[in-house]
Design an enzyme around this catalytic site. Structure first.
Site, mmCIF file in Angstrom:
data_model
loop_
_atom_site.group_PDB
_atom_site.id
_atom_site.type_symbol
_atom_site.label_atom_id
_atom_site.label_comp_id
_atom_site.label_asym_id
_atom_site.label_seq_id
_atom_site.Cartn_x
_atom_site.Cartn_y
_atom_site.Cartn_z
ATOM 1 N N THR A 1 0.821 -1.219 0.000
ATOM 2 C CA THR A 1 0.000 0.000 0.000
ATOM 3 C C THR A 1 0.851 1.263 0.000
ATOM 4 O OG1 THR A 1 -0.003 0.115 2.405
ATOM 5 C CG2 THR A 1 -1.753 -1.191 1.384
ATOM 6 N N ASP B 1 17.027 1.358 -1.835
ATOM 7 C CA ASP B 1 16.451 1.264 -0.487
ATOM 8 C C ASP B 1 17.506 1.681 0.536
ATOM 9 O OD1 ASP B 1 15.735 0.120 2.130
ATOM 10 O OD2 ASP B 1 14.020 -0.689 1.033
ATOM 11 N N ASP C 1 18.225 -0.736 3.568
ATOM 12 C CA ASP C 1 18.931 -1.954 3.149
ATOM 13 C C ASP C 1 20.396 -1.658 2.838
ATOM 14 O OD1 ASP C 1 16.802 -3.610 3.495
ATOM 15 O OD2 ASP C 1 16.226 -3.684 1.383
HETATM 16 C C1 PRP Z 1 12.087 4.237 3.812
HETATM 17 C C2 PRP Z 1 12.726 5.567 4.176
HETATM 18 C C3 PRP Z 1 11.556 6.368 4.684
HETATM 19 C C4 PRP Z 1 10.430 5.886 3.815
HETATM 20 C C5 PRP Z 1 10.200 6.904 2.741
HETATM 21 O O1 PRP Z 1 11.897 3.468 4.941
HETATM 22 O O2 PRP Z 1 13.772 5.444 5.104
HETATM 23 O O3 PRP Z 1 11.262 6.166 6.047
HETATM 24 O O4 PRP Z 1 10.855 4.652 3.221
HETATM 25 O O5 PRP Z 1 9.127 6.556 1.962
HETATM 26 P P1 PRP Z 1 7.778 7.397 1.971
HETATM 27 O O6 PRP Z 1 8.157 8.833 1.864
HETATM 28 O O7 PRP Z 1 7.071 6.884 0.745
HETATM 29 O O8 PRP Z 1 7.025 7.078 3.221
HETATM 30 P P2 PRP Z 1 11.362 1.953 4.860
HETATM 31 O O9 PRP Z 1 9.890 1.924 4.977
HETATM 32 O O10 PRP Z 1 11.973 1.286 3.682
HETATM 33 O O11 PRP Z 1 11.893 1.345 6.210
HETATM 34 P P3 PRP Z 1 13.389 1.121 6.721
HETATM 35 O O12 PRP Z 1 13.937 2.474 7.088
HETATM 36 O O13 PRP Z 1 13.198 0.245 7.897
HETATM 37 O O14 PRP Z 1 14.185 0.466 5.621
HETATM 38 N N1 URA Z 2 12.505 4.428 0.597
HETATM 39 C C1 URA Z 2 13.785 4.196 0.203
HETATM 40 O O1 URA Z 2 14.608 3.687 0.981
HETATM 41 N N2 URA Z 2 14.124 4.527 -1.054
HETATM 42 C C2 URA Z 2 13.269 5.083 -1.907
HETATM 43 O O2 URA Z 2 13.660 5.388 -3.048
HETATM 44 C C3 URA Z 2 11.945 5.317 -1.482
HETATM 45 C C4 URA Z 2 11.597 4.979 -0.217
#
Ligand code: PRP
Ligand code: URA
Length: 211
Positions: free
Chosen positions: A110, A202, A205
């Site tokens: 989502t 990511d 990651d």
């Molecule tokens: C990533 C990033 C942000 C989010 C951004 O986190 O670090 O928190 O996505 O995306 P958005 O603006 O569409 O919300 P992720 O959910 O991958 O989690 P992580 O930090 O645990 O990898």
């Molecule tokens: N979260 C990430 O880590 N990378 C992106 O490009 C978007 C969301």
């Protein structure tokens, strides 16, 4: 782009280091180190207008008036996980800052943010909160984190990210017009999976080596 409210920190060192981070061959160790360095450089710019006051001190030579910080105390608030990668660089410059944590991940289907952790210093309503996350993509996570902090009493906030997408800036501006955004770069767009293009992939990651 012209109607987006965003502060772009366009420093040559930051831009050079960001290019190294973007390269797909860059491994976790270098990625973390570069994020550390960029976060420190960004914090230097973000704090540029912090208020100061004069106090009287005595050097080994003479009495004089000298400047000290006079504004609100700071708390750094990383959005877990990836936001953690920005804390060390900032704390190097603001060692007295407290650190609050917000756990948030994007549901992969989502793209909606899901909260899983919240722990803040008690006095968040009196502090300037520096909310940090490398990525502002759809904006869902940053908007939800700031919603949560405001609900719990936060009054003074700044959002700081490495890379942002126009879509995320637009949403954040709409929902939190009072919270300034600082970013090192505004990229082109989001792809169909909500990833920033060209972006860095990511961020969590790549920081933690969980690819
Ligand atoms: C990533 C990033 C942000 C989010 C951004 O986190 O670090 O928190 O996505 O995306 P958005 O603006 O569409 O919300 P992720 O959910 O991958 O989690 P992580 O930090 O645990 O990898
Ligand atoms: N979260 C990430 O880590 N990378 C992106 O490009 C978007 C969301």
């Amino acid at each position: 782009m012209s109607d987006l409210k965003v502060n772009i920190i366009n420093h040559p060192l930051i831009q050079h280091k960001l290019t190294l981070m973007r390269r797909k061959e860059t491994g976790s160790k270098d990625f973390r180190q570069l994020l550390d360095e960029i976060s420190m450089l960004m914090a230097y710019e973000v704090t540029r207008d912090f208020p100061t006051k004069d106090i009287e001190i005595e050097t080994p030579i003479a009495k004089c008036n000298a400047k000290v910080l006079a504004g609100k105390k700071v708390a750094i608030v990383p959005i877990l996980r990836a936001g953690l990668g920005m804390v060390n660089g900032i704390i190097n410059l603001i060692p007295a800052a407290k650190i609050g944590h917000i756990g948030m991940y994007r549901d992969e289907k989502t793209l909606e943010p899901v909260e899983y952790f919240y722990k803040m210093p008690k006095d968040i309503s009196e502090r300037l909160l520096l909310v940090v996350d490398p990525m502002l993509a759809t904006g869902g996570s940053a908007v939800a984190a700031v919603d949560m902090l405001k609900k719990r009493g936060a009054k003074s906030l700044i959002f700081m990210c490495l890379i942002s997408a126009p879509e995320g800036i637009k949403l954040f501006n709409e929902k939190h017009p009072d919270v300034p955004i600082y970013t090192a770069c505004v990229d082109d767009h989001l792809n169909e999976h909500g990833y920033i293009v060209p972006g860095i992939g990511d961020a969590g990651d790549r920081i933690f080596g969980t690819i």
